[in-house]
Design an enzyme around this catalytic site. Structure first.
Site, PDB file in Angstrom:
ATOM      1  N   ASP A 140      11.782  30.172  36.149  1.00 13.61           N
ATOM      2  CA  ASP A 140      12.072  30.390  34.734  1.00 13.61           C
ATOM      3  C   ASP A 140      12.165  31.895  34.456  1.00 13.61           C
ATOM      4  OD1 ASP A 140      12.171  29.122  31.932  1.00 13.61           O
ATOM      5  OD2 ASP A 140      10.676  30.706  31.710  1.00 13.61           O
ATOM      6  N   HIS A 211      22.966  24.320  32.818  1.00 15.58           N
ATOM      7  CA  HIS A 211      22.198  25.164  31.899  1.00 15.58           C
ATOM      8  C   HIS A 211      22.535  26.643  32.083  1.00 15.58           C
ATOM      9  CE1 HIS A 211      18.999  26.479  29.323  1.00 15.58           C
ATOM     10  NE2 HIS A 211      18.393  27.134  30.304  1.00 15.58           N
TER      11      HIS A 211
END
Length: 300
Positions: A140, A211
């Site tokens: 992330d 994404h």
């Protein structure tokens, strides 16, 4: 750092974190005193704080650029708005310490603010580039701007005393459907994200719904850079990601969120197949002055 920002905004995520969301009580006249009492408890490093538009309005003040989180409704997805008056992000190494700090802060502001929700977060693993991992195993924050670029993206500059060094933050709690995610093949999971989980390399042939392609910050006009400080969360059998994005305004986040929801071109971010936002709120994080929260911009 030349700007007196809350340092936790640009620091790496801690080992454990706790997110506190407060609502106004029926005693708005006590809000100024409550926030004044809170100010010395906010060092910006172990305690990061932000004010929602309801709190600023209750003080009779205005912060240019501060607004409520927009509700976004598209054909296949919904992005809810759940405003709060005060957000506090506790950062540390020991959850027990954060439990006690929660009690202290809640008692300090109890005359005007009610603790409505608490979410516990944590750092999970380490990706190839040194960032923590989402509970799906993907790194992330890979595309976070660094150093001066991070300052430029996350902090307000040129706003004057009490505003320079402040930041606008979008906070969303996303709930993951792990069964749906695990039903996909490893290749399909990589295509959903747009990166290989094994080495974090971006897939050149990723679909338009990946994404990474939906949120490529340099692909917007103007470019939509934010500084992400997200952490996984868990409560019982439920878990997901506390998405936290700091910016000099909310514009970059909103541009990304609209594209993810398919409002720009009808292509919905593939992540919605296995994760959905259940909350969404905006806050303004004041700068520091003399090591404590600087509230002069809201008249305190």
């Amino acid at each position: 750092m030349a700007l007196a920002a809350q340092p936790g905004i640009l620091a790496p995520v801690p080992r454990v974190g706790r997110y506190l969301f407060f609502a106004l009580t029926d005693a708005p006249h006590a809000l100024g005193a409550a926030l004044t009492a809170l100010a010395p408890l906010v060092d910006g490093q172990t305690v990061v704080a932000g004010l929602g538009s309801a709190a600023v309005s209750a003080l009779g003040a205005t912060v240019p650029g501060l607004r409520d989180f927009p509700t976004l409704a598209a054909t296949y997805v919904a992005v809810p708005s759940t405003p709060a008056a005060l957000w506090v992000w506790l950062r540390g190494d020991d959850l027990g310490d954060l439990v006690h700090r929660t009690r202290h802060i809640a008692q300090t502001v109890a005359s005007a603010l009610r603790l409505d929700a608490v979410v516990d977060g944590f750092r999970h693993g380490q990706g190839p580039n040194g960032h923590g991992r989402d509970l799906t195993g993907y790194e992330d924050g890979t595309e976070n701007p660094q150093d001066g670029a991070a300052v430029q993206a996350a902090l307000v500059q040129g706003g004057g005393p009490g505003v320079d060094g402040s930041s606008f933050v979008a906070v969303q709690q996303w709930g993951h459907d792990f069964a749906a995610f695990e039903a996909l093949s490893p290749e399909a999971q990589d295509a959903m994200v747009g990166r290989r989980r094994s080495d974090n390399e971006e897939l050149e042939d990723a679909p338009a719904s990946a994404h990474v392609k939906r949120t490529a910050q340099e692909s917007f006009s103007p470019e939509a850079f934010v500084v992400r400080r997200s952490m996984p969360w868990a409560a019982g059998t439920q878990a997901g990601l506390m998405f936290v994005a700091f910016g000099q305004s909310f514009d970059a986040f909103e541009a990304q969120m609209r594209r993810m929801a398919g409002l720009d071109d009808g292509v919905v971010d593939a992540l919605f197949q296995m994760s959905k936002p259940v909350t969404g709120a905006y806050f303004w994080c004041p700068p520091l002055r003399a090591g404590r929260l600087d509230l002069q911009a809201v008249g305190l």
